[in-house]
Design a protein around this motif. Sequence first.
Motif, short mmCIF file in Angstrom:
data_model
loop_
_atom_site.label_atom_id
_atom_site.label_comp_id
_atom_site.label_asym_id
_atom_site.label_seq_id
_atom_site.Cartn_x
_atom_site.Cartn_y
_atom_site.Cartn_z
N ALA A 175 -21.49 18.43 1.32
CA ALA A 175 -21.01 19.78 0.98
C ALA A 175 -22.06 20.85 1.21
O ALA A 175 -22.21 21.79 0.43
N LEU A 176 -22.81 20.73 2.33
CA LEU A 176 -23.92 21.63 2.60
C LEU A 176 -23.40 22.99 3.08
O LEU A 176 -22.56 23.06 3.97
N ARG A 177 -23.94 24.04 2.48
CA ARG A 177 -23.53 25.39 2.84
C ARG A 177 -24.76 26.24 3.10
O ARG A 177 -25.79 26.11 2.42
N LYS A 178 -24.64 27.15 4.08
CA LYS A 178 -25.72 28.10 4.35
C LYS A 178 -25.14 29.37 4.94
O LYS A 178 -24.30 29.32 5.84
N ARG A 179 -25.60 30.49 4.40
CA ARG A 179 -25.16 31.80 4.85
C ARG A 179 -26.39 32.66 5.15
O ARG A 179 -27.37 32.62 4.41
N PHE A 180 -26.35 33.40 6.22
CA PHE A 180 -27.36 34.42 6.51
C PHE A 180 -26.65 35.77 6.47
O PHE A 180 -25.92 36.13 7.39
N GLU B 151 -21.56 33.11 7.67
CA GLU B 151 -21.54 31.77 7.08
C GLU B 151 -21.81 30.76 8.19
O GLU B 151 -20.95 30.51 9.04
N VAL B 152 -23.01 30.19 8.20
CA VAL B 152 -23.46 29.35 9.31
C VAL B 152 -23.06 27.89 9.12
O VAL B 152 -22.74 27.20 10.09
N LEU B 153 -23.08 27.40 7.88
CA LEU B 153 -22.66 26.04 7.58
C LEU B 153 -21.63 26.09 6.46
O LEU B 153 -21.85 26.72 5.43
N LYS B 154 -20.51 25.39 6.68
CA LYS B 154 -19.38 25.46 5.75
C LYS B 154 -19.04 24.05 5.26
O LYS B 154 -18.29 23.33 5.90
N ASP B 155 -19.65 23.65 4.15
CA ASP B 155 -19.35 22.36 3.53
C ASP B 155 -19.49 21.20 4.51
O ASP B 155 -18.55 20.44 4.76
N ILE B 156 -20.70 21.05 5.06
CA ILE B 156 -20.97 19.98 6.02
C ILE B 156 -21.27 18.68 5.30
O ILE B 156 -22.05 18.64 4.34
N ASN B 157 -20.64 17.61 5.76
CA ASN B 157 -20.91 16.26 5.28
C ASN B 157 -21.35 15.39 6.46
O ASN B 157 -20.72 15.42 7.51
N LEU B 158 -22.43 14.66 6.26
CA LEU B 158 -22.97 13.84 7.33
C LEU B 158 -23.75 12.68 6.73
O LEU B 158 -24.52 12.86 5.78
N MET C 94 -31.71 19.94 6.62
CA MET C 94 -32.00 18.53 6.35
C MET C 94 -33.49 18.30 6.11
O MET C 94 -33.88 17.43 5.33
N ASN C 95 -34.33 19.09 6.78
CA ASN C 95 -35.78 18.98 6.61
C ASN C 95 -36.31 19.96 5.57
O ASN C 95 -37.51 20.03 5.35
N LEU C 96 -35.40 20.74 4.97
CA LEU C 96 -35.73 21.76 3.97
C LEU C 96 -36.69 22.81 4.51
O LEU C 96 -37.46 23.41 3.75
N LEU C 97 -36.63 23.06 5.81
CA LEU C 97 -37.31 24.24 6.36
C LEU C 97 -36.52 25.49 6.03
O LEU C 97 -37.06 26.59 6.00
N VAL C 98 -35.23 25.30 5.81
CA VAL C 98 -34.34 26.37 5.36
C VAL C 98 -33.69 25.89 4.07
O VAL C 98 -33.26 24.73 3.98
N ALA C 99 -33.62 26.77 3.07
CA ALA C 99 -33.01 26.39 1.79
C ALA C 99 -31.50 26.49 1.90
O ALA C 99 -30.97 27.57 2.15
N PRO C 100 -30.78 25.39 1.71
CA PRO C 100 -29.32 25.48 1.67
C PRO C 100 -28.86 26.35 0.49
O PRO C 100 -29.55 26.45 -0.52
N ASP C 101 -27.70 26.96 0.64
CA ASP C 101 -27.13 27.74 -0.47
C ASP C 101 -26.40 26.84 -1.46
O ASP C 101 -26.12 27.25 -2.58
N GLY C 102 -26.06 25.64 -1.04
CA GLY C 102 -25.38 24.70 -1.92
C GLY C 102 -25.24 23.36 -1.25
O GLY C 102 -25.44 23.23 -0.03
N GLY C 103 -24.93 22.35 -2.04
CA GLY C 103 -24.77 21.01 -1.48
C GLY C 103 -25.95 20.12 -1.80
O GLY C 103 -26.82 20.46 -2.61
N ARG C 104 -25.99 18.98 -1.14
CA ARG C 104 -27.01 17.97 -1.44
C ARG C 104 -27.58 17.40 -0.15
O ARG C 104 -26.86 17.23 0.84
N VAL C 105 -28.88 17.14 -0.16
CA VAL C 105 -29.58 16.52 0.96
C VAL C 105 -30.34 15.32 0.42
O VAL C 105 -31.08 15.44 -0.56
N ARG C 106 -30.17 14.17 1.06
CA ARG C 106 -30.94 12.99 0.69
C ARG C 106 -31.49 12.33 1.95
O ARG C 106 -30.76 12.12 2.91
N VAL C 107 -32.77 12.02 1.93
CA VAL C 107 -33.40 11.22 2.97
C VAL C 107 -34.15 10.10 2.27
O VAL C 107 -35.07 10.35 1.48
N GLY C 108 -33.74 8.86 2.52
CA GLY C 108 -34.35 7.73 1.83
C GLY C 108 -34.15 7.85 0.33
O GLY C 108 -33.03 8.03 -0.15
#
Length: 265
Positions: free
Chosen positions: A16-21, A25-32, A57-71
């Motif tokens: 549910a990743l979201r990002k707006r500049f 709205e650049v990312l709209k509830d992305i699941n991967l 995904m690398n947290l170079l940009v702060a998502p506006d919402g959602g979750r990121v997990r690596v390992g």
Amino acid sequence: MAIESTMTEPKIEVAALRKRFGDLEVLKDINLTVEAGGVVALIGPSGSGKSTLLRCMNLLVAPDGGRVRVGADSFDFGNSGQLPPAKTLARFRANTGMVFQHFNLFPHMSVLANVMEGPLTVRRMPKAQAEPLARSLLVKVGLADKADAYPNKLSGGQKQRVAIARALAMEPEVMLFDEATSALDPELVGEVLQVMRALAAEGMTMVIVTHEIAFAREVADRVVFMRDGVVVEEGPARAVIDTPREEATRAFLSHFHRRGEAVPG
């Protein structure tokens, strides 16, 4: 907050990743999800959100919402858009190696010093350990003879291979590639793709933003087609590229077909 991973969990999970500049709205509830050892290629037109997704995904940009997990590292952004503390962030980024379109090498440092810099300064690795690691990685990317050269003496393809070695020197769990070949002259693209191909064969978990469609078809396990900040289609690489289900995917791939790339209709 870190969450212990299990053998059945994917290596990378975006929910549910979201990002707006501003108003865009650049990312709209992305699941991967990306399984351990998996290779996922992100394709799509410019402005579709692929690079922003990678940076989130690398947290170079702060998502506006959602979750990121690596390992084992998981970050739930809720609606905060706030990045974790600097120390946590540095450790996480060290574990998610990233290679950019532009090489960003230190011009005043030799190739060897560029590759050693991360282990020395971030991982606090002794020089006696960092140097052989760096030299072994230069062998891996075919640049052992360039250890003492400076970036201004290298071709674009050589610089990008040094950038890959530099990312690998942090011994990350995953590698993210953001248009790693798009700034290169056509005759230099192959040498970088060959290194990426070898990493895939070794079982490195990778997410690759690319316009090299034939490469994606050959190397990726899955292809994700994005447009306008959403995932339009995803599936096994050859299925998506050879027989796309969605009209938008077919229209995008037809441009490469007309240019003569080896992309079956």
